[in-house]
Design a protein around this motif. Structure first.
Motif, PDB file in Angstrom:
ATOM      1  N   ARG A 299      24.645 -12.208  10.765  1.00 51.54           N
ATOM      2  CA  ARG A 299      23.660 -13.231  11.110  1.00 51.54           C
ATOM      3  C   ARG A 299      22.374 -13.131  10.298  1.00 51.54           C
ATOM      4  O   ARG A 299      21.645 -14.105  10.172  1.00 51.54           O
ATOM      5  N   VAL A 300      22.077 -11.964   9.749  1.00 48.31           N
ATOM      6  CA  VAL A 300      20.828 -11.777   9.003  1.00 48.31           C
ATOM      7  C   VAL A 300      21.058 -12.196   7.558  1.00 48.31           C
ATOM      8  O   VAL A 300      21.905 -11.617   6.864  1.00 48.31           O
ATOM      9  N   ASP A 301      20.301 -13.200   7.087  1.00 52.72           N
ATOM     10  CA  ASP A 301      20.498 -13.628   5.702  1.00 52.72           C
ATOM     11  C   ASP A 301      19.839 -12.634   4.751  1.00 52.72           C
ATOM     12  O   ASP A 301      18.985 -11.827   5.135  1.00 52.72           O
ATOM     13  N   LEU A 302      20.230 -12.710   3.496  1.00 55.48           N
ATOM     14  CA  LEU A 302      19.818 -11.720   2.509  1.00 55.48           C
ATOM     15  C   LEU A 302      18.308 -11.679   2.338  1.00 55.48           C
ATOM     16  O   LEU A 302      17.712 -10.603   2.228  1.00 55.48           O
ATOM     17  N   GLN A 303      17.667 -12.840   2.312  1.00 56.06           N
ATOM     18  CA  GLN A 303      16.215 -12.870   2.104  1.00 56.06           C
ATOM     19  C   GLN A 303      15.490 -12.117   3.205  1.00 56.06           C
ATOM     20  O   GLN A 303      14.614 -11.281   2.937  1.00 56.06           O
ATOM     21  N   ALA A 304      15.841 -12.398   4.452  1.00 55.21           N
ATOM     22  CA  ALA A 304      15.188 -11.727   5.580  1.00 55.21           C
ATOM     23  C   ALA A 304      15.480 -10.228   5.561  1.00 55.21           C
ATOM     24  O   ALA A 304      14.599  -9.401   5.844  1.00 55.21           O
ATOM     25  N   GLY A 305      16.718  -9.880   5.234  1.00 57.28           N
ATOM     26  CA  GLY A 305      17.082  -8.467   5.190  1.00 57.28           C
ATOM     27  C   GLY A 305      16.355  -7.716   4.100  1.00 57.28           C
ATOM     28  O   GLY A 305      15.890  -6.582   4.299  1.00 57.28           O
ATOM     29  N   LEU A 306      16.237  -8.331   2.928  1.00 52.78           N
ATOM     30  CA  LEU A 306      15.517  -7.688   1.818  1.00 52.78           C
ATOM     31  C   LEU A 306      14.037  -7.538   2.140  1.00 52.78           C
ATOM     32  O   LEU A 306      13.419  -6.530   1.779  1.00 52.78           O
ATOM     33  N   GLU A 307      13.452  -8.530   2.801  1.00 53.50           N
ATOM     34  CA  GLU A 307      12.040  -8.436   3.181  1.00 53.50           C
ATOM     35  C   GLU A 307      11.815  -7.243   4.113  1.00 53.50           C
ATOM     36  O   GLU A 307      10.858  -6.475   3.931  1.00 53.50           O
ATOM     37  N   ALA A 308      12.681  -7.083   5.117  1.00 50.95           N
ATOM     38  CA  ALA A 308      12.541  -5.970   6.056  1.00 50.95           C
ATOM     39  C   ALA A 308      12.741  -4.628   5.351  1.00 50.95           C
ATOM     40  O   ALA A 308      12.034  -3.651   5.623  1.00 50.95           O
ATOM     41  N   THR A 309      13.709  -4.603   4.430  1.00 49.11           N
ATOM     42  CA  THR A 309      13.995  -3.364   3.705  1.00 49.11           C
ATOM     43  C   THR A 309      12.860  -3.004   2.765  1.00 49.11           C
ATOM     44  O   THR A 309      12.456  -1.835   2.670  1.00 49.11           O
ATOM     45  N   MET A 310      12.307  -3.987   2.077  1.00 46.57           N
ATOM     46  CA  MET A 310      11.195  -3.718   1.165  1.00 46.57           C
ATOM     47  C   MET A 310       9.974  -3.243   1.945  1.00 46.57           C
ATOM     48  O   MET A 310       9.269  -2.316   1.502  1.00 46.57           O
ATOM     49  N   SER A 311       9.707  -3.833   3.096  1.00 43.82           N
ATOM     50  CA  SER A 311       8.581  -3.399   3.913  1.00 43.82           C
ATOM     51  C   SER A 311       8.745  -1.943   4.309  1.00 43.82           C
ATOM     52  O   SER A 311       7.777  -1.162   4.288  1.00 43.82           O
ATOM     53  N   TYR A 312       9.963  -1.557   4.656  1.00 41.85           N
ATOM     54  CA  TYR A 312      10.225  -0.162   5.018  1.00 41.85           C
ATOM     55  C   TYR A 312       9.945   0.765   3.841  1.00 41.85           C
ATOM     56  O   TYR A 312       9.266   1.793   3.987  1.00 41.85           O
ATOM     57  N   PHE A 313      10.460   0.416   2.668  1.00 42.20           N
ATOM     58  CA  PHE A 313      10.277   1.283   1.504  1.00 42.20           C
ATOM     59  C   PHE A 313       8.818   1.340   1.060  1.00 42.20           C
ATOM     60  O   PHE A 313       8.350   2.383   0.581  1.00 42.20           O
ATOM     61  N   GLN A 314       8.093   0.258   1.202  1.00 40.51           N
ATOM     62  CA  GLN A 314       6.669   0.290   0.862  1.00 40.51           C
ATOM     63  C   GLN A 314       5.947   1.315   1.720  1.00 40.51           C
ATOM     64  O   GLN A 314       5.119   2.097   1.222  1.00 40.51           O
ATOM     65  N   GLN A 315       6.261   1.338   3.008  1.00 43.48           N
ATOM     66  CA  GLN A 315       5.641   2.317   3.900  1.00 43.48           C
ATOM     67  C   GLN A 315       6.129   3.723   3.578  1.00 43.48           C
ATOM     68  O   GLN A 315       5.348   4.681   3.566  1.00 43.48           O
ATOM     69  N   GLU A 316       7.417   3.854   3.313  1.00 43.13           N
ATOM     70  CA  GLU A 316       8.006   5.161   3.005  1.00 43.13           C
ATOM     71  C   GLU A 316       7.386   5.767   1.752  1.00 43.13           C
ATOM     72  O   GLU A 316       6.993   6.934   1.735  1.00 43.13           O
ATOM     73  N   LEU A 317       7.282   4.981   0.700  1.00 40.40           N
ATOM     74  CA  LEU A 317       6.722   5.486  -0.549  1.00 40.40           C
ATOM     75  C   LEU A 317       5.229   5.755  -0.414  1.00 40.40           C
ATOM     76  O   LEU A 317       4.697   6.691  -1.018  1.00 40.40           O
ATOM     77  N   SER A 318       4.537   4.953   0.386  1.00 45.26           N
ATOM     78  CA  SER A 318       3.117   5.179   0.624  1.00 45.26           C
ATOM     79  C   SER A 318       2.907   6.498   1.367  1.00 45.26           C
ATOM     80  O   SER A 318       2.006   7.280   1.038  1.00 45.26           O
ATOM     81  N   ASP A 319       3.735   6.759   2.370  1.00 43.40           N
ATOM     82  CA  ASP A 319       3.635   8.010   3.122  1.00 43.40           C
ATOM     83  C   ASP A 319       3.916   9.210   2.227  1.00 43.40           C
ATOM     84  O   ASP A 319       3.253  10.251   2.318  1.00 43.40           O
TER      85      ASP A 319
END
Length: 338
Positions: free
Chosen positions: A300-320
């Motif tokens: 049900r999750v389209d690629l755009q929404a999934g990539l946005e959530a994944t990128m947000s996670y990695f931005q926080q991960e790399l910042s930490d």
């Protein structure tokens, strides 16, 4: 919520495993996580550590199961124990093969003894570099049994053979899911998979690496959709259905994925082309008609929404990570000042 489910999740500190553990706890189940932390990360479970009903056991499935596991009467056993990205599983191919065969046998015997339903997370890699497209569960695959990916591909195939032998002999109630490319939060930034690679490279301003010419295809399924499919298959009460594909049939090239990530990051990183790894599949797309008819499941999750959530996670991960590294570099100076 309350539940009479007592679940063992082998590999529960991993990317997919941690999402499954979170869902099970949310349903009120008691959950024991068994993980050797070779590729799993305790940080994936950090937000769940205070949850009632969670126990984490650090051990390896290829060894004798520890008492905290062997003495528990489980109702459900999920086997997600195995490194899943080529750079990780090729580091110790012997251990990868043993995890798939000996580890699976150990968990099957536990299921046999306790009467637990057993679910195996197999993989689309059992189809190898497929000559049939899209891949249906009946397709027997085109796998190199002597190549550098064989420890994983053939290990998973051997595990399936063992599982269905247990089923035929009436020794265990089994379910097998064949997972296609999955992505989402809690992927390891260094796991070497294409989604984590290109997103982290885009965020960091590094060249994005494409192996081969980028024309090879993959079908990416968001982790929440996958976990929903796993739970539906585990709960399925009909006759044992054989292996079931779970994945997103929206096929795209690696080059297309890179373009989407660059657009999402708003960056103009260069793209570096490297040789295609040995036995890397040229095309990959699941036929999910069995999952749709059997389980009423579809992503049900389209690629755009999934990539946005994944990128947000990695931005926080790399910042930490950057913050921790900067803090560690400052420690000698602070100590000297004191």
């Amino acid at each position: 919520m309350t539940s009479d489910k007592t679940a063992l999740v082998a590999g529960g500190a991993g990317f997919i495993g941690s999402h499954l553990v979170e869902r099970l706890l949310g349903e009120g189940a008691k959950v024991v996580v068994l993980d050797n932390l070779q590729t799993g990360r305790l940080v994936n479970l950090a937000h769940l550590r205070t949850k009632a009903g969670l126990k984490i056991v650090t051990a390896d499935v290829i060894d004798d199961l520890p008492p905290e596991v062997s003495n528990t009467r489980f109702t459900h056993i999920y086997n997600l124990a195995c490194a899943a990205s080529p750079p990780h599983y090729q580091v110790d191919p012997e251990h990868t093969m043993l995890t798939n065969v000996v580890g699976t046998r150990n968990l099957l015997r536990l299921a046999e003894r306790t009467g637990a339903r057993f679910l195996q997370t197999s993989t689309s890699e059992v189809y190898g570099d497929p000559e049939v497209h899209p891949q249906r569960e009946e397709y027997r695959g085109w796998v190199s049994c002597t190549g550098p990916r064989a420890c994983y591909d053939e290990g998973k195939r051997a595990a399936e053979a063992l599982i269905f032998d247990f089923d035929r002999l009436g020794r265990a109630d089994v379910r097998v899911v064949r997972i296609f490319n999955t992505y989402g939060p809690r992927m390891d930034p260094c796991d070497g998979r294409v989604v984590s690679n290109v997103i982290c490279q885009a965020i960091s301003g590094n060249p994005l690496t494409i192996y081969g010419d980028g024309s090879q295809t993959r079908s990416f399924c968001y982790v929440d959709d996958l976990v929903d499919g796993i739970e539906r298959l585990m709960a399925f009460e009909g006759p044992q259905p054989g292996p079931v594909n779970l994945g997103n049939p929206n096929e795209l090239t690696v080059s297309d994925l890179v373009e989407r990530v660059l657009a999402l990051a708003g960056s103009g990183n260069e793209v570096a082309y490297l040789p295609l790894p040995t036995d890397d599949p040229r095309r990959r797309k699941p036929d999910i008609s069995l999952a749709a008819s059997l389980l009423g499941w579809e992503p049900r999750v389209d690629l755009q929404a999934g990539l946005e959530a994944t990128m947000s996670y990695f931005q926080q991960e790399l910042s930490d990570e950057a913050t921790r590294a900067a803090h560690q570099q400052q420690q000698p100076t602070l100590a000297a000042a004191e």
